[in-house]
Scaffold this active site. Sequence first.
Site, PDB file in Angstrom:
ATOM      1  NE  ARG A  98      -5.029  -0.807   3.636  1.00  0.00           N
ATOM      2  CZ  ARG A  98      -5.640  -1.629   4.476  1.00  0.00           C
ATOM      3  NH1 ARG A  98      -6.094  -1.196   5.634  1.00  0.00           N
ATOM      4  NH2 ARG A  98      -5.824  -2.888   4.153  1.00  0.00           N
TER       5      ARG A  98
ATOM      6  CE  LYS B 138      -7.111  -0.188  -0.370  1.00  0.00           C
ATOM      7  NZ  LYS B 138      -7.946  -1.237  -0.908  1.00  0.00           N
TER       8      LYS B 138
ATOM      9  CB  SER C 282      -6.286  -5.802   1.859  1.00  0.00           C
ATOM     10  OG  SER C 282      -6.916  -4.555   1.854  1.00  0.00           O
TER      11      SER C 282
ATOM     12  N   GLY D   2      -1.730   2.780   0.777  1.00  0.00           N
ATOM     13  CA  GLY D   2      -3.001   3.298   1.259  1.00  0.00           C
ATOM     14  C   GLY D   2      -2.881   4.418   2.288  1.00  0.00           C
TER      15      GLY D   2
ATOM     16  CG  HIS E  25     -12.165  -3.107  -0.393  1.00  0.00           C
ATOM     17  ND1 HIS E  25     -11.643  -3.892   0.605  1.00  0.00           N
ATOM     18  CD2 HIS E  25     -11.119  -2.826  -1.207  1.00  0.00           C
ATOM     19  CE1 HIS E  25     -10.351  -4.075   0.405  1.00  0.00           C
ATOM     20  NE2 HIS E  25     -10.006  -3.440  -0.699  1.00  0.00           N
TER      21      HIS E  25
ATOM     22  CG  ASP F 296      -8.491  -2.137  -4.147  1.00  0.00           C
ATOM     23  OD1 ASP F 296      -8.747  -3.132  -3.444  1.00  0.00           O
ATOM     24  OD2 ASP F 296      -8.013  -1.093  -3.672  1.00  0.00           O
TER      25      ASP F 296
ATOM     26  CB  CYS G  31      -8.872 -11.989   0.078  1.00  0.00           C
ATOM     27  SG  CYS G  31      -8.651 -12.052   1.855  1.00  0.00           S
ATOM     28  N   GLY G  32      -7.195 -11.955  -3.111  1.00  0.00           N
ATOM     29  CA  GLY G  32      -7.341 -12.430  -4.478  1.00  0.00           C
ATOM     30  C   GLY G  32      -8.284 -11.627  -5.366  1.00  0.00           C
TER      31      GLY G  32
ATOM     32  CE1 TYR H 213       4.661  -0.289   0.838  1.00  0.00           C
ATOM     33  CE2 TYR H 213       2.335  -0.611   1.253  1.00  0.00           C
ATOM     34  CZ  TYR H 213       3.510  -1.031   0.681  1.00  0.00           C
ATOM     35  OH  TYR H 213       3.543  -2.177  -0.054  1.00  0.00           O
TER      36      TYR H 213
ATOM     37  NE  ARG I  73      -0.008  -4.219  -1.431  1.00  0.00           N
ATOM     38  CZ  ARG I  73      -1.316  -4.430  -1.320  1.00  0.00           C
ATOM     39  NH1 ARG I  73      -2.111  -4.223  -2.339  1.00  0.00           N
ATOM     40  NH2 ARG I  73      -1.829  -4.861  -0.194  1.00  0.00           N
TER      41      ARG I  73
END
Length: 635
Positions: free
Chosen positions: A96, A246, A288, A239, A266, A313, A290-291, A237, A411
């Site tokens: 992004r 998003k 984004s 987002g 989110h 997400d 962070c698991g 790409y 991704r």
Amino acid sequence: MSCKKTAKRACKTTVKTKAAKASAVKYPTRHEELIKWVNDFAKLTQAKNVHWCDGTKKEYNAICESMVESGAFVKLNPKKRPGCYLARSHWSDVARVENRTYISTEKREDAGPTNNWVAPDELKKTMTDLYKGCMKGRTLYVIPFSMGPIGSPISKIGVELTDSPYVVVNMIIMTRVGTKVLKQLGKDGEFIKCLHSVGAPLKPGQKDVPWPCAPLEKKYISHFPETSEIWSFGSGYGGNALLGKKCLALRIASSLARKEGWLAEHMLILKLTSPENKVHYITAAFPSACGKTNLAMMEPRLPGWKVETIGDDIAWMKIGADGRLYAINPESGFFGVAPGTSMDSNPNAMRTITKNTIFTNCALTDDGDIWWEGMGVPAPAHAIDWQGKDWTPDTVDKDGKKVKAAHPNARFTAPAAQCPVIADEWEDPNGVPVSAFLFGGRRPTVIPLVNQAKDWTHAVFMGSAAGSETTAANLAEVGVVRRDPMAMLPFFGYNAGDYMLHWLTMPLRTDVNKLPKVFFTNWFRKDEKGFMWNGFGDNIRVLKWVCERIEGKGKAVETPIGFLPTPDAIDMTGYVDPQRSAAEMKKTMKDLLSVDVEGWKKEIEAVAESYKPFGNRMPYALKAKLAEIKAALEK
Ligand code: SAT
Ligand code: MN
């Protein structure tokens, strides 16, 4: 796309632009506003063809195959990854672009200090000039899509016009696309208008490149929340280009949610079942990369517990007739970070992506499979890296630094239905009742493992104070702590101060007794030995305590920053950290669950600083909460 044999069915709804003017043209809809909007954009962009997507498997396959022929996709070895493709982006178009992302409202203050702003008239003029002729030599695809199950009272319909076949096939995975959406839309249903172009027109006879895009200074990811429109230009790409994600499901939806009295967040959504068969639905907001995907699909390392996935997400939450919050996952796929995903970190994601998956910017092995750093299998002796170059484990750049085979923000795009732990109710049009919210981020110091908010205002304060080390999901500096309130910093569709006020007023719209309990978690604390907490499947231990707290049990101590578990409150049965003995781990847990007073004083200052740009738009209640915690820490 030309009318090849493979694409015969898809081409039924492909019309030449000139022919589109003729009254004889058949459209798959009788929605006149939609038809006019499509034709006007086709004329402006001078697209070669217009293709109305029907969302069928046949269409999906035909477009993928045509991308293999054009060199945009590599088909992976069907024995290893059936139905899978690999795309390599342009080196500059890998994430992004927050500095090219705009919230365009009539008044600058309505976008707020965290968003880039240009007035709608000016931005639309600039972008209309960019859109002029931008699809020369390309097909304009019309993608009718539903965010959320088609027909759910919580869902919203959008239509994306794009010249990117990559976007089409990704949108088919990530959202519900096609004729069934047009049917739901009827003759005059409301839809969110989403425009997208990669910004790379083709001259007659010009050969296309695998990943067309425009240079950074021409990229625009623009949102017009006052008219619910999205205009994107120049990037292909994630987002930036899959506009349902998003752009619609967070930025435009957050603004609609404020007007209509609900929440667009989110957040992942998971279903947790205890050994006693008690079910709780939990949502969690982490920035984004962070698991979120890992937590949503976790394999618990405590016997008898079960985690099932609803979403990884985004959560849309509306208030039910009983005054509770009900969440749906507006998406139908996962657009997950590949590097670091392994049978250890996320076995269910690994099982999800064994087939029918699109990989972007991963490495290609010599036997036609994919590979990335942290996949948990040895690096191949030779591969083609994400830039299409030969790669070996010894490859270094001109400064002698090891070259990564996969881009850190590589991704996978995979259908949610393929996830082996997808919950039965993941597509329930009414959503699932939410018992708890978690906030969190990547914080190497100060922030405890878990901390429960004392009341709703404190909960909103916690969310507002969230921060995280930056990751490769955004094209900016990696590894510095930035404030990321509610993990929404890049996704607020309006002034973040007003957003906090919207959250603060939730108790007025819900049954306060049924509001989710709120927690702040941090799996990422470090000391001289590295990470202090295993994370992944061991996070169930924290979730177990969360459940106990929801049920009014669970041992806790009240501190200035919230309720912390007592050192023995977290079930550590069977926990193993090869770096730490049981005695050492006891000490580590104490550190993870105590208040670092000096650290928190600095934290409070940093939060106060982050409120300043909002002036009076930051609700007084949050400033008062901040002052209260500050005073308690001074005692
Ligand atoms: O590229 S996306 O914005 O869809 C992924 C992310 O950053 O979370
Ligand atoms: Mn995300």
